[in-house]
Enzyme design. Structure first.
Site, PDB file in Angstrom:
ATOM      1  N   ASN A 213      -8.745   1.914   6.248  1.00  0.00           N
ATOM      2  CA  ASN A 213      -8.496   2.129   4.824  1.00  0.00           C
ATOM      3  C   ASN A 213      -8.918   0.885   4.060  1.00  0.00           C
ATOM      4  O   ASN A 213      -9.406  -0.086   4.638  1.00  0.00           O
ATOM      5  CB  ASN A 213      -7.025   2.483   4.571  1.00  0.00           C
ATOM      6  CG  ASN A 213      -6.084   1.408   5.080  1.00  0.00           C
ATOM      7  OD1 ASN A 213      -6.082   0.283   4.596  1.00  0.00           O
ATOM      8  ND2 ASN A 213      -5.269   1.752   6.083  1.00  0.00           N
ATOM      9  N   LYS A 292     -21.197   5.605  21.861  1.00  0.00           N
ATOM     10  CA  LYS A 292     -21.418   6.066  20.495  1.00  0.00           C
ATOM     11  C   LYS A 292     -21.738   7.556  20.480  1.00  0.00           C
ATOM     12  O   LYS A 292     -22.594   8.027  21.235  1.00  0.00           O
ATOM     13  CB  LYS A 292     -22.556   5.275  19.860  1.00  0.00           C
ATOM     14  CG  LYS A 292     -22.887   5.706  18.440  1.00  0.00           C
ATOM     15  CD  LYS A 292     -24.053   4.902  17.886  1.00  0.00           C
ATOM     16  CE  LYS A 292     -24.434   5.407  16.495  1.00  0.00           C
ATOM     17  NZ  LYS A 292     -25.587   4.665  15.947  1.00  0.00           N
ATOM     18  N   PHE A 332       6.750  -1.160   2.213  1.00  0.00           N
ATOM     19  CA  PHE A 332       5.781  -1.053   1.123  1.00  0.00           C
ATOM     20  C   PHE A 332       5.232   0.365   1.094  1.00  0.00           C
ATOM     21  O   PHE A 332       5.044   0.983   2.145  1.00  0.00           O
ATOM     22  CB  PHE A 332       4.626  -2.045   1.314  1.00  0.00           C
ATOM     23  CG  PHE A 332       4.793  -3.336   0.568  1.00  0.00           C
ATOM     24  CD1 PHE A 332       3.992  -3.637  -0.522  1.00  0.00           C
ATOM     25  CD2 PHE A 332       5.765  -4.249   0.947  1.00  0.00           C
ATOM     26  CE1 PHE A 332       4.144  -4.829  -1.216  1.00  0.00           C
ATOM     27  CE2 PHE A 332       5.920  -5.445   0.275  1.00  0.00           C
ATOM     28  CZ  PHE A 332       5.111  -5.735  -0.819  1.00  0.00           C
TER      29      PHE A 332
END
Length: 415
Positions: A213, A292, A332
């Site tokens: 994020n 990957k 928070f």
């Protein structure tokens, strides 16, 4: 406002190549709200000019005890009486020896000895070659100066002008300012062991991709710095961020939510305050590909399954130490809408006494923020300000709540 706002600092320069850092130090002290009076030894004048420091400080620089500008011919008295502190940066091995011996044969050492001991602290930022720093005479002299009441800010480690590498570098100007901020801050959290999480987590999909994020970690790092300024022992568990560790703070670097939980659980038994500032990913891929994941040209998306990450705040809040009142938990909440509603619900759901809410998109990556403090008694707003300023305000609020919680008082009866 900072802990240095309105302070008058006498900045002394002894001889050493680290004198070049004094220019930036003067600038940063002024930015923090100080007035700065520079005093230089004759040796210091070989490394930086008084003209440069006068231009940056806005004050004439003093270099001689015989300065004719002082009507009473007592510069060593006049300069020390108005100071909130005398800071010697750089402080050479020779100058440390002068202080240890009480020598007064030039202005800077003279005013250090003449300062009112109980009112004007003396802080030293040593700077010298690594062998000079390790020499028994230097260490013996420094120990004597500290025993006489001075404060040593310590040294840095790294490459030196002589080409060698090791301890003895002068702290960087920003580090010295951090130390001064801490020195002048009220010890509101003295004796507390504060554990803080900060930044995002990164949940791997394959060796090169992952879910994260936009959290920068700046608010959590500012809180770590403010808590340390307030006298706490601080441990900072940080997700992947590119931020310098605040002075005096122990830092543990982690990547995923599971890593963060593991680090937190190791530290919780020793903590008295837990502040969960980190923006922890709610989910992670159920499996991480060994290599990957490549496009195959079909246009089909890879099938990714997700599982919920552990709730770090809820886990700590439900721990025995938190339930018994030995650990005060602060959460928070970063929301995008309906901040008060979501913050209240999250505080109840997590079972914490204090929840701090902010609007994530308006603060991620920014240097300022606005906070909403939610507890059982109501809501308190901390208007938009720098994250460092908000961190100091939040630490003050936390100290008040801690005092009330330990005294068994409701918030409205807090001192």
């Amino acid at each position: 406002m900072t802990p240095l706002s309105g302070k008058h600092i006498v900045l002394g320069l002894s001889g050493g190549v680290a004198c070049y850092k004094a220019a930036e130090l003067v600038r940063l002290l002024g930015k923090a709200g100080c007035t700065v009076q520079v005093v230089m030894t004759e040796a210091a004048e070989h490394f930086i000019t008084a003209t440069t420091l006068q231009a940056l400080s806005g004050r004439a620089v003093y270099t001689s005890q015989w300065d004719a500008r002082e009507p009473n011919a007592m510069a060593h008295i006049n300069l020390s009486r108005d100071a909130h502190a005398i800071v010697i940066a750089p402080c050479s091995a020779d100058f440390i020896a002068r202080l240890a011996q009480g020598r007064c044969d030039e202005l800077l050492s003279l005013l250090c000895v003449a300062r009112p001991l109980q009112r004007v602290p003396l802080l030293l930022a040593p700077a010298m070659n690594r062998e000079m720093w390790l020499h028994p005479a230097t260490q013996r002299n420094l120990a004597q100066v500290v025993a006489d009441g001075a404060v040593s800010l310590g040294v840095g480690c790294g490459s030196q002008a002589c080409g060698e590498t090791g301890d003895g570098r002068m702290l960087e100007p920003a580090e010295i300012v951090e130390e001064l901020q801490a020195f002048f801050s009220p010890r509101l959290l003295a004796g507390e062991q504060v554990l803080i999480t900060a930044g995002p987590t990164f949940e791997a999909i394959d060796p090169v991709r992952g879910i994260t994020n936009r959290s920068s970690g700046k608010m959590g790092f500012a809180l770590a710095r403010a808590a340390r300024e307030a006298g706490a022992q601080v441990t900072l568990v940080a997700g992947p961020v590119a931020l310098a560790t605040p002075r005096g703070v122990q830092r543990l670097d982690v990547e995923s939510a599971q890593d963060m939980l593991g680090a937190v659980e190791q530290c919780v038994p020793h903590a008295s305050v837990f502040i969960a500032t980190a923006a922890v990913a709610d989910w992670r891929p159920a499996a991480v590909a060994a290599h990957k994941i490549k496009k195959d040209g079909t246009g089909q998306l890879p099938q990714l399954g997700f599982i919920e990450n552990p709730d770090i705040l809820a886990t700590v809040a439900a721990s025995r130490r938190a339930q018994e009142g030995a650990l005060y938990c602060v959460g928070f909440a970063a929301e995008s809408e309906n901040l008060l509603e979501h913050a209240r619900a999250k505080r109840q759901r997590k079972g914490v006494p204090l929840l701090v809410g902010n609007i994530g998109p308006a603060t991620f990556g920014q240097d300022d923020n606005a906070l909403l403090l939610v507890d059982e008694a109501g809501v308190q707003e901390l208007p938009r300000a720098s994250k460092h300023a908000l961190a100091r305000q939040l630490v003050a609020e936390l100290a008040r709540r801690l005092g009330a919680a330990r005294a068994g008082l409701p918030r409205e009866d807090m001192p």
